[in-house]
Scaffold this active site. Structure first.
Site, PDB file in Angstrom:
ATOM      1  N   ASP A 177      28.754  31.934  35.055  1.00 36.56           N
ATOM      2  CA  ASP A 177      30.153  32.460  34.533  1.00 36.56           C
ATOM      3  C   ASP A 177      29.627  33.996  34.406  1.00 36.56           C
ATOM      4  O   ASP A 177      28.900  33.803  33.483  1.00 36.56           O
ATOM      5  CB  ASP A 177      30.770  31.558  33.422  1.00 36.56           C
ATOM      6  CG  ASP A 177      32.074  32.370  33.384  1.00 36.56           C
ATOM      7  OD1 ASP A 177      32.397  33.169  33.023  1.00 36.56           O
ATOM      8  OD2 ASP A 177      33.018  31.343  33.000  1.00 36.56           O
ATOM      9  N   SER A 178      30.131  34.774  35.061  1.00 35.07           N
ATOM     10  CA  SER A 178      29.956  36.168  34.878  1.00 35.07           C
ATOM     11  C   SER A 178      29.938  36.866  33.393  1.00 35.07           C
ATOM     12  O   SER A 178      29.558  37.782  33.067  1.00 35.07           O
ATOM     13  CB  SER A 178      30.386  37.061  35.668  1.00 35.07           C
ATOM     14  OG  SER A 178      31.625  37.425  35.561  1.00 35.07           O
ATOM     15  N   TYR A 180      39.296  70.584  22.026  1.00 36.39           N
ATOM     16  CA  TYR A 180      39.442  70.657  20.451  1.00 36.39           C
ATOM     17  C   TYR A 180      38.288  70.841  19.666  1.00 36.39           C
ATOM     18  O   TYR A 180      37.325  70.328  20.083  1.00 36.39           O
ATOM     19  CB  TYR A 180      40.067  69.322  19.968  1.00 36.39           C
ATOM     20  CG  TYR A 180      41.387  68.934  20.773  1.00 36.39           C
ATOM     21  CD1 TYR A 180      42.766  69.395  20.314  1.00 36.39           C
ATOM     22  CD2 TYR A 180      41.476  68.165  21.892  1.00 36.39           C
ATOM     23  CE1 TYR A 180      43.723  69.071  20.831  1.00 36.39           C
ATOM     24  CE2 TYR A 180      42.765  67.907  22.763  1.00 36.39           C
ATOM     25  CZ  TYR A 180      43.735  68.376  22.179  1.00 36.39           C
ATOM     26  OH  TYR A 180      45.026  68.352  22.366  1.00 36.39           O
ATOM     27  N   THR A 215      34.361  32.371  39.434  1.00 40.73           N
ATOM     28  CA  THR A 215      35.485  31.428  39.736  1.00 40.73           C
ATOM     29  C   THR A 215      35.519  30.978  41.268  1.00 40.73           C
ATOM     30  O   THR A 215      35.617  29.827  41.710  1.00 40.73           O
ATOM     31  CB  THR A 215      36.859  32.344  39.442  1.00 40.73           C
ATOM     32  OG1 THR A 215      36.612  32.235  37.964  1.00 40.73           O
ATOM     33  CG2 THR A 215      37.986  31.163  39.522  1.00 40.73           C
ATOM     34  N   THR A 254      34.724  37.381  38.072  1.00 38.62           N
ATOM     35  CA  THR A 254      35.552  38.507  38.232  1.00 38.62           C
ATOM     36  C   THR A 254      35.268  39.197  36.610  1.00 38.62           C
ATOM     37  O   THR A 254      35.481  40.513  36.435  1.00 38.62           O
ATOM     38  CB  THR A 254      37.082  38.499  38.257  1.00 38.62           C
ATOM     39  OG1 THR A 254      37.413  37.702  37.335  1.00 38.62           O
ATOM     40  CG2 THR A 254      37.295  38.061  39.785  1.00 38.62           C
ATOM     41  N   ASP A 255      35.003  38.558  35.783  1.00 41.68           N
ATOM     42  CA  ASP A 255      34.850  39.292  34.291  1.00 41.68           C
ATOM     43  C   ASP A 255      33.917  40.399  34.274  1.00 41.68           C
ATOM     44  O   ASP A 255      34.304  41.252  33.493  1.00 41.68           O
ATOM     45  CB  ASP A 255      34.442  38.149  33.223  1.00 41.68           C
ATOM     46  CG  ASP A 255      35.570  37.128  33.245  1.00 41.68           C
ATOM     47  OD1 ASP A 255      36.756  37.479  33.412  1.00 41.68           O
ATOM     48  OD2 ASP A 255      35.255  35.743  32.623  1.00 41.68           O
ATOM     49  N   LYS A 289      38.331  46.203  35.809  1.00 39.87           N
ATOM     50  CA  LYS A 289      39.291  45.097  35.993  1.00 39.87           C
ATOM     51  C   LYS A 289      40.301  45.229  34.965  1.00 39.87           C
ATOM     52  O   LYS A 289      40.128  45.363  33.948  1.00 39.87           O
ATOM     53  CB  LYS A 289      38.547  43.604  35.479  1.00 39.87           C
ATOM     54  CG  LYS A 289      39.401  42.704  35.591  1.00 39.87           C
ATOM     55  CD  LYS A 289      38.673  41.208  35.215  1.00 39.87           C
ATOM     56  CE  LYS A 289      39.531  40.135  35.233  1.00 39.87           C
ATOM     57  NZ  LYS A 289      38.756  38.716  34.865  1.00 39.87           N
TER      58      LYS A 289
HETATM   59  N1  ASP Z   1      34.917  33.763  34.179  1.00 39.18           N
HETATM   60  C1  ASP Z   1      34.936  34.081  35.214  1.00 39.18           C
HETATM   61  C2  ASP Z   1      33.621  34.826  35.724  1.00 39.18           C
HETATM   62  O1  ASP Z   1      33.552  35.795  35.604  1.00 39.18           O
HETATM   63  C3  ASP Z   1      36.148  34.578  35.598  1.00 39.18           C
HETATM   64  C4  ASP Z   1      36.150  34.810  37.235  1.00 39.18           C
HETATM   65  O2  ASP Z   1      35.323  34.932  38.149  1.00 39.18           O
HETATM   66  O3  ASP Z   1      37.436  35.314  37.655  1.00 39.18           O
HETATM   67  O4  ASP Z   1      32.733  34.211  36.331  1.00 39.18           O
END
Ligand code: ASP
Length: 328
Positions: free
Chosen positions: A60-61, A277, A15, A94-95, A166
């Site tokens: 896009d990650s 357990y 992003t 961020t993904d 995240k």
């Molecule tokens: N979809 C974006 C990515 O991971 C989200 C981001 O960067 O915040 O590239």
């Protein structure tokens, strides 16, 4: 800990540099010019010398795969060993930022420079974006001095490369280090086969949560699909449907034919302690190895680093149980 003088900024997409398209936000090139222009206008911009390299393709990650991790590792090692950079800042979506940070923590073991990953929740061009704050904050960390190894910098926080997840999809403070229990016998020495110079191959890995309604046949279908390593997300302290003999048998026979299986807790603050357990002990008896307090991202990245280096399952299990860089 020392200040970095000659930084490489490795731009992978995300992003932070995205532009609007008819389909929505998408990765865009040309971030170096935008970054130089922005920093050039700031009276108090960080002063360290930097160069920017774009990965190809920019992602896009959400599209991040193991071969992209390997390409990042190659670019970082080359930047340090060939071009003489003494620090690397990775700009990343961020993904899967926490996944890449964890994977790189293991792929770059022993690399004698700091590596920091950052990104942003809003594009650099959007009003009120967190992009420049995260970027300048990360640059300042390099100026101040960082430990060698992989860390994340986000929303003013410096976070451990393989203990972070995240947690939020709409807030600027999207990442947090999960407060999981640590049982930490640090490996005395990292062998060359696990160091940053070791080349790796992609590995067929899977993650599966246990849940009320999980059938032996679900697991069988997954484990019969050629999977080499499985992260099983167990309940609480490492339990699962242990009264289901067929399910236990599926796990056991997968381990017998060489599938490595590790167990993490589904609880954000959970740690696997099979002994608590009977339900946990029965799972362990199938051949599952405890990942202790490791996060999902760390367990996946570590499985990849160990099996991708060509270790056999017994050796990989031994290393998995040791703390290589603070992940457990
Ligand atoms: N979809 C974006 C990515 O991971 C989200 C981001 O960067 O915040 O590239």
């Amino acid at each position: 800990m020392r200040a970095v003088k000659n930084l490489l900024v490795l731009y992978t997409g995300g992003t932070i540099g995205m532009l609007e398209t008819p389909e929505g936000l998408a990765p865009a090139g040309g971030f170096e010019a935008r970054m130089r222009e922005y920093l050039g206008q700031q009276a108090k911009a960080p002063q360290l010398q930097w160069a920017l390299q774009e990965m190809n393709p920019l992602l896009d990650s959400a599209n991040m795969q193991q071969h992209n991790w390997l390409a990042m590792r190659d670019a970082i090692v080359e930047a340090v060993e060939v071009a003489g950079h003494d620090g690397v800042l990775v700009l990343h979506g961020t993904d899967t930022l926490a996944h890449s940070a964890a994977a790189l923590s293991f792929l770059l073991l022993g690399l004698p420079v700091p590596v920091l990953l950052t990104g942003s929740m809003l594009p650099a061009g959007a009003p009120g974006s967190d992009a420049w704050g995260n970027l300048c904050g990360a640059l300042r960390q390099f100026e101040l001095g960082l430990e060698d190894g992989v860390q994340l910098y986000f929303h003013g926080q410096l976070l451990h490369g393989c203990r972070t997840s995240k947690l939020r999809s709409e807030a600027f403070d999207a990442f947090a280090a999960l407060p999981r229990h640590r049982d930490s016998e640090l490996a005395a020495e990292i062998p060359a086969t696990l160091g940053y110079r070791q080349l790796r191959q992609p590995v067929n890995l899977a993650i599966m949560p246990v849940f009320p309604g999980l059938h032996a046949e679900h697991l069988r279908a997954l484990l019969d699909s050629g999977v080499q390593g499985l992260v099983l997300e167990c309940y609480g302290s490492g339990t699962g449907p242990s009264d289901d003999q067929a399910l236990l048998e599926v796990l056991h026979s997968a381990r017998q034919r060489g599938v490595m299986m590790v167990a993490i807790s589904q609880c954000p603050e959970g740690t696997v302690v099979f002994d608590t357990y009977a339900a946990g002990n029965r799972l362990r008896a199938t051949g599952l190895v405890s990942a202790g307090g490791m996060t999902r991202e760390a367990a996946l990245g570590k499985l990849f680093a160990l099996l991708g280096a060509g270790l056999d399952v017994e050796a990989a299990e031994r290393w998995f149980e040791l703390n290589l860089c603070g992940e457990r």
